[in-house]
Design an enzyme around this catalytic site. Structure first.
Site, short mmCIF file in Angstrom:
data_model
loop_
_atom_site.label_atom_id
_atom_site.label_comp_id
_atom_site.label_asym_id
_atom_site.label_seq_id
_atom_site.Cartn_x
_atom_site.Cartn_y
_atom_site.Cartn_z
N HIS A 1 6.14 -12.03 5.84
CA HIS A 1 5.97 -11.54 4.47
C HIS A 1 7.32 -11.25 3.86
O HIS A 1 8.22 -10.73 4.52
CB HIS A 1 5.07 -10.30 4.43
CG HIS A 1 5.45 -9.23 5.40
ND1 HIS A 1 5.11 -9.29 6.74
CD2 HIS A 1 6.13 -8.08 5.23
CE1 HIS A 1 5.57 -8.21 7.35
NE2 HIS A 1 6.21 -7.45 6.46
N ASN B 1 11.78 -8.35 7.01
CA ASN B 1 12.08 -7.58 8.21
C ASN B 1 11.70 -8.45 9.41
O ASN B 1 10.58 -8.98 9.47
CB ASN B 1 11.29 -6.27 8.22
CG ASN B 1 11.77 -5.32 7.14
OD1 ASN B 1 12.95 -5.28 6.82
ND2 ASN B 1 10.85 -4.56 6.56
N SER C 1 6.40 -4.41 11.02
CA SER C 1 5.22 -3.77 11.61
C SER C 1 3.97 -4.63 11.50
O SER C 1 2.98 -4.37 12.19
CB SER C 1 4.96 -2.41 10.93
OG SER C 1 4.73 -2.59 9.54
N GLY D 1 12.08 -2.96 11.57
CA GLY D 1 10.98 -2.38 10.79
C GLY D 1 9.79 -3.30 10.59
O GLY D 1 8.87 -2.94 9.86
N HIS E 1 9.13 -9.00 1.17
CA HIS E 1 9.03 -7.83 0.30
C HIS E 1 9.78 -8.14 -0.99
O HIS E 1 10.95 -8.55 -0.93
CB HIS E 1 9.70 -6.60 0.93
CG HIS E 1 9.06 -6.08 2.18
ND1 HIS E 1 8.25 -4.96 2.19
CD2 HIS E 1 9.13 -6.51 3.47
CE1 HIS E 1 7.86 -4.71 3.44
NE2 HIS E 1 8.37 -5.63 4.23
N ILE F 1 0.83 -1.21 0.00
CA ILE F 1 0.00 0.00 0.00
C ILE F 1 0.86 1.26 0.00
O ILE F 1 0.39 2.33 -0.39
CB ILE F 1 -0.96 -0.03 1.23
CG1 ILE F 1 -2.18 0.83 0.99
CG2 ILE F 1 -0.24 0.38 2.51
CD1 ILE F 1 -3.29 0.59 2.00
P1 5GP Z 1 6.93 -4.61 7.49
O1 5GP Z 1 7.16 -3.18 7.90
O2 5GP Z 1 6.17 -5.37 8.55
O3 5GP Z 1 8.15 -5.34 7.03
O4 5GP Z 1 6.03 -4.53 6.20
C1 5GP Z 1 4.66 -4.31 6.25
C2 5GP Z 1 4.28 -3.73 4.92
O5 5GP Z 1 2.87 -3.82 4.80
C3 5GP Z 1 4.63 -2.24 4.76
O6 5GP Z 1 5.49 -2.10 3.63
C4 5GP Z 1 3.28 -1.57 4.58
O7 5GP Z 1 3.32 -0.52 3.62
C5 5GP Z 1 2.39 -2.71 4.13
N1 5GP Z 1 1.01 -2.56 4.52
C6 5GP Z 1 0.54 -2.20 5.74
N2 5GP Z 1 -0.80 -2.21 5.75
C7 5GP Z 1 -1.19 -2.59 4.50
C8 5GP Z 1 -2.48 -2.78 3.90
O8 5GP Z 1 -3.53 -2.60 4.51
N3 5GP Z 1 -2.48 -3.17 2.60
C9 5GP Z 1 -1.33 -3.36 1.89
N4 5GP Z 1 -1.44 -3.74 0.61
N5 5GP Z 1 -0.11 -3.20 2.43
C10 5GP Z 1 -0.04 -2.81 3.72
#
Ligand code: 5GP
Ligand code: ZN
Length: 113
Positions: free
Chosen positions: A99, A86, A94, A92, A101, A31
């Site tokens: 997942h 991550n 969150s 990072g 990337h 997103i």
């Molecule tokens: P993290 O920070 O945990 O490695 O990655 C989480 C990712 O999920 C972030 O890059 C963030 O932009 C993405 N993300 C968070 N909420 C949503 C959502 O509701 N939909 C989508 N498509 N991506 C999301």
């Protein structure tokens, strides 16, 4: 898991821009993209993160990476892309559903920040 954002995306309860899906994996556009290609690939099974993964999850983690490689091939970004996990809030993470990337389509710096 009802309270997991990515489980709700996989089930379709929360909309996403689907890129790919098979029996074990689901891929969708991030997103908040950090590059021209920024796709998240997740196992359909809820796994909290890499440090919580068990031996039985190894194939799922591999399948997520191979799905990312296939998406990169389809998008013709094989001259340089990155798959990133991550792990933990300080790195990072969150969303606590494992997942991968897939980031590419532009030059990438090393080391990452
Ligand atoms: P993290 O920070 O945990 O490695 O990655 C989480 C990712 O999920 C972030 O890059 C963030 O932009 C993405 N993300 C968070 N909420 C949503 C959502 O509701 N939909 C989508 N498509 N991506 C999301
Ligand atoms: Zn989940």
């Amino acid at each position: 898991m009802n309270d997991c954002l990515f489980c709700r995306i996989i089930s379709g309860e929360i909309p996403s821009k689907k890129v790919y899906e098979d029996e074990h994996t689901y891929a969708f556009e991030d997103i908040n993209p950090q590059a021209p290609t920024h796709v998240l690939v997740v196992p359909k099974k809820h796994i909290r993160g890499l440090k919580e993964a068990r031996g039985e999850d190894s194939e799922l983690i591999g399948l997520c990476h191979l799905a990312a490689a296939n998406i990169a091939r389809q998008r013709s970004i094989e001259d340089g892309y990155r798959t990133v996990l991550n792990v933990g809030p300080r790195a990072g993470q969150s969303v606590f559903h494992l997942h991968v990337h897939l980031i590419g389509g532009r030059g990438l710096q090393w080391p990452p920040g």
